[in-house]
Scaffold this motif. Structure first.
Motif, PDB file in Angstrom:
ATOM      1  N   GLN A   1       8.322  12.893   6.042  1.00 27.72           N
ATOM      2  CA  GLN A   1       7.752  11.739   5.351  1.00 27.72           C
ATOM      3  C   GLN A   1       6.702  12.169   4.333  1.00 27.72           C
ATOM      4  O   GLN A   1       6.581  11.565   3.257  1.00 27.72           O
ATOM      5  N   ARG A   2       5.963  13.211   4.636  1.00 26.93           N
ATOM      6  CA  ARG A   2       5.000  13.746   3.674  1.00 26.93           C
ATOM      7  C   ARG A   2       5.745  14.368   2.483  1.00 26.93           C
ATOM      8  O   ARG A   2       5.323  14.237   1.325  1.00 26.93           O
ATOM      9  N   VAL A   3       6.856  15.039   2.775  1.00 26.20           N
ATOM     10  CA  VAL A   3       7.638  15.655   1.704  1.00 26.20           C
ATOM     11  C   VAL A   3       8.171  14.585   0.765  1.00 26.20           C
ATOM     12  O   VAL A   3       8.186  14.774  -0.466  1.00 26.20           O
ATOM     13  N   PHE A   4       8.620  13.453   1.302  1.00 24.35           N
ATOM     14  CA  PHE A   4       9.090  12.370   0.431  1.00 24.35           C
ATOM     15  C   PHE A   4       7.983  11.879  -0.486  1.00 24.35           C
ATOM     16  O   PHE A   4       8.231  11.560  -1.662  1.00 24.35           O
ATOM     17  N   ASN A   5       6.763  11.804   0.009  1.00 25.58           N
ATOM     18  CA  ASN A   5       5.654  11.384  -0.847  1.00 25.58           C
ATOM     19  C   ASN A   5       5.486  12.354  -2.019  1.00 25.58           C
ATOM     20  O   ASN A   5       5.269  11.937  -3.167  1.00 25.58           O
ATOM     21  N   HIS A   6       5.581  13.660  -1.742  1.00 26.31           N
ATOM     22  CA  HIS A   6       5.520  14.652  -2.821  1.00 26.31           C
ATOM     23  C   HIS A   6       6.710  14.507  -3.768  1.00 26.31           C
ATOM     24  O   HIS A   6       6.568  14.634  -4.988  1.00 26.31           O
ATOM     25  N   PHE A   7       7.870  14.245  -3.193  1.00 28.31           N
ATOM     26  CA  PHE A   7       9.105  14.178  -3.975  1.00 28.31           C
ATOM     27  C   PHE A   7       9.072  13.024  -4.979  1.00 28.31           C
ATOM     28  O   PHE A   7       9.396  13.199  -6.159  1.00 28.31           O
ATOM     29  N   TYR A   8       8.669  11.837  -4.516  1.00 29.51           N
ATOM     30  CA  TYR A   8       8.605  10.688  -5.418  1.00 29.51           C
ATOM     31  C   TYR A   8       7.585  10.894  -6.527  1.00 29.51           C
ATOM     32  O   TYR A   8       7.763  10.400  -7.648  1.00 29.51           O
ATOM     33  N   ARG A   9       6.516  11.636  -6.229  1.00 33.11           N
ATOM     34  CA  ARG A   9       5.494  11.910  -7.236  1.00 33.11           C
ATOM     35  C   ARG A   9       5.923  12.990  -8.240  1.00 33.11           C
ATOM     36  O   ARG A   9       5.235  13.249  -9.215  1.00 33.11           O
ATOM     37  N   HIS A  10       7.045  13.629  -7.964  1.00 32.29           N
ATOM     38  CA  HIS A  10       7.511  14.755  -8.779  1.00 32.29           C
ATOM     39  C   HIS A  10       6.578  15.949  -8.671  1.00 32.29           C
ATOM     40  O   HIS A  10       6.428  16.725  -9.625  1.00 32.29           O
ATOM     41  N   ASP A  11       5.977  16.135  -7.503  1.00 37.25           N
ATOM     42  CA  ASP A  11       5.251  17.373  -7.247  1.00 37.25           C
ATOM     43  C   ASP A  11       6.230  18.542  -7.207  1.00 37.25           C
ATOM     44  O   ASP A  11       5.840  19.688  -7.417  1.00 37.25           O
TER      45      ASP A  11
ATOM     46  N   ARG B   1       2.962  10.206 -13.692  1.00 37.43           N
ATOM     47  CA  ARG B   1       2.597  11.556 -13.265  1.00 37.43           C
ATOM     48  C   ARG B   1       1.113  11.610 -12.916  1.00 37.43           C
ATOM     49  O   ARG B   1       0.278  11.009 -13.578  1.00 37.43           O
ATOM     50  N   ASP B   2       0.811  12.362 -11.881  1.00 38.28           N
ATOM     51  CA  ASP B   2      -0.552  12.497 -11.392  1.00 38.28           C
ATOM     52  C   ASP B   2      -1.072  13.878 -11.788  1.00 38.28           C
ATOM     53  O   ASP B   2      -0.386  14.886 -11.620  1.00 38.28           O
ATOM     54  N   ARG B   3      -2.277  13.908 -12.295  1.00 36.16           N
ATOM     55  CA  ARG B   3      -2.861  15.197 -12.705  1.00 36.16           C
ATOM     56  C   ARG B   3      -3.025  16.158 -11.541  1.00 36.16           C
ATOM     57  O   ARG B   3      -3.101  17.376 -11.742  1.00 36.16           O
ATOM     58  N   SER B   4      -3.105  15.632 -10.331  1.00 33.15           N
ATOM     59  CA  SER B   4      -3.279  16.504  -9.174  1.00 33.15           C
ATOM     60  C   SER B   4      -1.981  17.153  -8.725  1.00 33.15           C
ATOM     61  O   SER B   4      -1.987  18.006  -7.846  1.00 33.15           O
ATOM     62  N   SER B   5      -0.858  16.732  -9.305  1.00 34.67           N
ATOM     63  CA  SER B   5       0.421  17.301  -8.912  1.00 34.67           C
ATOM     64  C   SER B   5       0.463  18.791  -9.230  1.00 34.67           C
ATOM     65  O   SER B   5      -0.015  19.232 -10.274  1.00 34.67           O
ATOM     66  N   VAL B   6       1.059  19.533  -8.306  1.00 30.81           N
ATOM     67  CA  VAL B   6       1.195  20.970  -8.499  1.00 30.81           C
ATOM     68  C   VAL B   6       2.248  21.218  -9.568  1.00 30.81           C
ATOM     69  O   VAL B   6       3.380  20.741  -9.465  1.00 30.81           O
ATOM     70  N   ALA B   7       1.857  21.931 -10.608  1.00 29.57           N
ATOM     71  CA  ALA B   7       2.803  22.207 -11.688  1.00 29.57           C
ATOM     72  C   ALA B   7       3.902  23.136 -11.188  1.00 29.57           C
ATOM     73  O   ALA B   7       3.629  24.156 -10.567  1.00 29.57           O
TER      74      ALA B   7
ATOM     75  N   ALA C   1       0.855  -1.195   0.000  1.00 27.82           N
ATOM     76  CA  ALA C   1       0.000   0.000   0.000  1.00 27.82           C
ATOM     77  C   ALA C   1       0.887   1.241   0.000  1.00 27.82           C
ATOM     78  O   ALA C   1       0.886   2.052   0.921  1.00 27.82           O
ATOM     79  N   VAL C   2       1.681   1.361  -1.055  1.00 25.21           N
ATOM     80  CA  VAL C   2       2.687   2.414  -1.180  1.00 25.21           C
ATOM     81  C   VAL C   2       2.462   3.119  -2.512  1.00 25.21           C
ATOM     82  O   VAL C   2       2.150   2.459  -3.512  1.00 25.21           O
ATOM     83  N   PRO C   3       2.565   4.450  -2.554  1.00 19.77           N
ATOM     84  CA  PRO C   3       2.420   5.134  -3.844  1.00 19.77           C
ATOM     85  C   PRO C   3       3.334   4.529  -4.906  1.00 19.77           C
ATOM     86  O   PRO C   3       4.515   4.280  -4.666  1.00 19.77           O
ATOM     87  N   LYS C   4       2.766   4.264  -6.086  1.00 19.18           N
ATOM     88  CA  LYS C   4       3.506   3.563  -7.139  1.00 19.18           C
ATOM     89  C   LYS C   4       4.738   4.342  -7.584  1.00 19.18           C
ATOM     90  O   LYS C   4       5.727   3.757  -8.038  1.00 19.18           O
ATOM     91  N   GLN C   5       4.702   5.673  -7.428  1.00 21.10           N
ATOM     92  CA  GLN C   5       5.857   6.468  -7.847  1.00 21.10           C
ATOM     93  C   GLN C   5       7.077   6.148  -6.996  1.00 21.10           C
ATOM     94  O   GLN C   5       8.202   6.072  -7.496  1.00 21.10           O
TER      95      GLN C   5
ATOM     96  N   LEU D   1       7.849   4.125   2.703  1.00 20.80           N
ATOM     97  CA  LEU D   1       8.882   3.110   2.494  1.00 20.80           C
ATOM     98  C   LEU D   1      10.177   3.555   3.143  1.00 20.80           C
ATOM     99  O   LEU D   1      10.412   4.749   3.334  1.00 20.80           O
ATOM    100  N   VAL D   2      11.004   2.576   3.490  1.00 18.50           N
ATOM    101  CA  VAL D   2      12.347   2.817   4.011  1.00 18.50           C
ATOM    102  C   VAL D   2      13.297   1.958   3.192  1.00 18.50           C
ATOM    103  O   VAL D   2      13.055   0.761   3.001  1.00 18.50           O
TER     104      VAL D   2
END
Length: 568
Positions: free
Chosen positions: A344-354, A512-518, A59-63, A112-113
């Motif tokens: 940890q929240r920042v890493f989620n954004h980072f992997y998504r390329h937000d 890439r997710d459409r919800s990502s902040v450009a 249950a981890v973001p695919k990015q 993830l770690v």
């Protein structure tokens, strides 16, 4: 498209990727699973699972999984709270809003770690040839090092073997039973005597603000162990008992001796607890690196255990430079947990390329400092390096290199806040401000709620010098504290710089997710430069206009007036 590993990485994966199946046999005394009776920072690993990035049930973001397809990671098991992220929000506002809404919640698990290896060998003594260890039960066990990555320019050698000979070690790796003998394939080697001993920290705390820059800049010397220095203690007359106390650690890695682009060093923030015997190998380090290139040493941006961060034979920081760490010992884990939850929240954004890693505005120091700022710790700024010089530097670099992008890069370096740009400045600024907050150095300012927690929760502050592990790599040095110092230390001709080229790692469009902040790319010509250019053009145009008007008057003619509707 799957991430392409460096040439030799397949051999590493083959040796290590049994993904939890390599459980120690009764004969393998001292060997356990990587998540067995372990912690990662402030969190126990009992409810985590060992997987690779190819797992279908995570249950981890695919990015995030994409970056670790061929690496072992620890992921949260069923039923545990996991750090999330706010879709459509930038990382700073996400952390600030999360912190305001969840001040009293327990720390959630990271998505993830990066673990890297399925087993841990503890309480073993390295024998002189570094090919065998003596286990806690007195038996001998063959060991083998993971292969050097083809892109890694240096590796462990005879000097490394002599450094570890006779020492008690903790190793991460895998059991190889394919031959006649059981062999432990070591990926990480951690000296067990790298322990913190409050009673041996050299007397009383310093009576005034320490010169952290001078401590970092002290000449590198041959050291077998760590060096610690106590800076401040809440109760100096009482013996320090730091067993199981939470910590915030600020890690400053030095400059490499064989890469001129690394002179700025590296910065990371760690959280965890001091062990019963002063251990700290299981602290969680939050390591930001550029995701869009493949590190020649196999480094991937991630939260990972301290022993992996410092002592991995390919990617460990201590194999290519010395390091300094400042540690705040806490009587309450809440300030450390708040940072860990936010990052940890920042890493989620980072992997998504937000957002993307940028060497000026979003590097290892800037991203970490931004998390503290979002939580409410406003580390005093130092200002940009040279805003006025940046205009001339832009023009010079753009002209000499024939590149507006090159000019923009030097312009951004000279205009970025120094505590976000340079790891050494971030380290010094955070350390000195922490000492001010607890009342050890200078007058206090009006404190925010998070800063008040720091003042209440910090029991002691000390610094640690960590030696570079001897290997075939050149000896590193202290990182630079200014852009001018960087320019003074590199060859004047950039063609003479020692640079390690790296391959690009493009992020798949399908992830890439459409919800990502450009995030807009910086325009090649900065606004002030464009303004100056427009101004010069207007001045030149005015000069030409006046000359023509004078000429027209002399000839009895005037230019046609500008229509009203075109004046905005």
């Amino acid at each position: 498209m799957a991430r392409q590993l460096p040439d030799a990485a397949a051999a590493v994966v083959a040796a290590l990727a049994c993904a939890g199946a390599c459980i120690a046999s009764p004969a393998s005394v001292g060997i356990k699973g990587a998540l067995e009776s372990e912690s990662i920072g402030l969190l126990r690993t009992d409810t985590m699972l060992l997987r690779t990035g190819k797992c279908a049930d995570c249950a981890v973001p695919k990015q995030g999984l994409w970056y670790f397809e061929n690496e072992l990671i620890a992921v949260p098991g069923p039923g545990v709270a996991v750090s999330g992220f706010a879709r459509g929000a930038d990382r700073r506002s996400d952390v600030a809003q999360w912190a305001a809404a969840s001040a009293n919640e327990k720390l959630a698990y990271p998505s993830l770690v990066w673990i890297g290896a399925p087993n841990i060998l503890e309480d073993a003594v390295m024998l002189p040839d570094a090919r065998r260890v003596r286990t806690a039960a007195g038996s001998e066990l063959d060991i083998r090092l993971v292969p050097r990555l083809a892109t890694n320019l240096s590796y462990a050698n005879g000097d490394t073997a002599r450094f570890f000979a006779g020492r008690e070690v903790r190793m991460r790796g895998a059991i190889d039973r394919t031959g006649a003998k059981e062999v432990f394939v070591a990926r990480t080697i951690w000296p067990a005597d790298f322990r913190f001993e409050p009673a041996a920290m050299g007397g009383r705390p310093q009576p005034q603000s320490p010169d952290l820059a001078a401590f970092v800049r002290e000449p590198v010397k041959a050291m077998r162990g760590i060096e610690t220095r106590l800076l401040w203690q809440r109760h100096p007359s009482q013996p320090g008992d730091w067993k199981r106390k939470a910590v915030l650690g600020f890690v400053l890695n030095g400059a490499q001796g064989d890469d001129d682009e690394s002179l700025g060093g590296h910065f990371a923030v760690a959280t965890g607890r001091i062990g019963n015997r002063g251990e700290w190998s299981d602290w969680a380090v939050n390591n930001f690196y550029n995701l869009d290139s493949v590190s020649e040493k196999g480094i991937v941006a991630a939260t990972l255990p301290m022993d992996n961060y410092l002592m991995d034979l390919n990617s460990g920081q201590q194999y290519y430079r010395p390091s300094t760490m400042l540690v705040a010992v806490l009587n309450n884990e809440r300030t450390a947990a708040a940072f860990q939850g936010g990052v940890q929240r920042v890493f989620n954004h980072f992997y998504r390329h937000d957002f993307q890693y940028r060497h000026t505005s979003a590097n290892c120091a800037g991203i970490s400092i931004d998390v503290f700022d979002s939580l409410g710790w406003h580390i005093p700024k130092r200002g940009p390096t040279a805003p006025l010089k940046s205009l001339a530097a832009y023009a010079y670099v753009a002209a000499t290199d024939g590149s507006l992008q090159g000019g923009r890069k030097i312009y951004d370096y000279l205009n970025e806040e120094q505590t976000r740009l340079l790891p050494a400045v971030a380290f010094e600024a955070a350390g000195l401000d922490l000492l001010r907050i607890v009342g050890a150095a200078g007058a206090q300012r009006t404190l925010t709620a998070y800063e008040q927690q720091l003042r209440s929760d910090v029991d002691a502050i000390f610094v640690v010098r960590i030696p570079q592990i001897p290997s075939s790599r050149a000896t590193g040095s202290a990182p630079v504290f200014s852009f001018d110092e960087f320019r003074a230390r590199v060859p004047a001709n950039q063609a003479d710089w020692k640079i390690v080229p790296v391959a690009p790692r493009p992020f798949p469009a399908a992830l890439r997710d459409r919800s990502s902040v450009a995030e807009a790319e910086p325009f090649p010509m900065p606004l002030p430069v464009a303004g100056i250019g427009i101004g010069l053009c207007c001045m030149l145009g005015g000069f030409i206009f006046r000359r023509r008007r004078t000429a027209s008057k002399a000839a009895g003619k005037l230019p046609a007036p500008v229509p009203e509707e075109l004046v905005h």
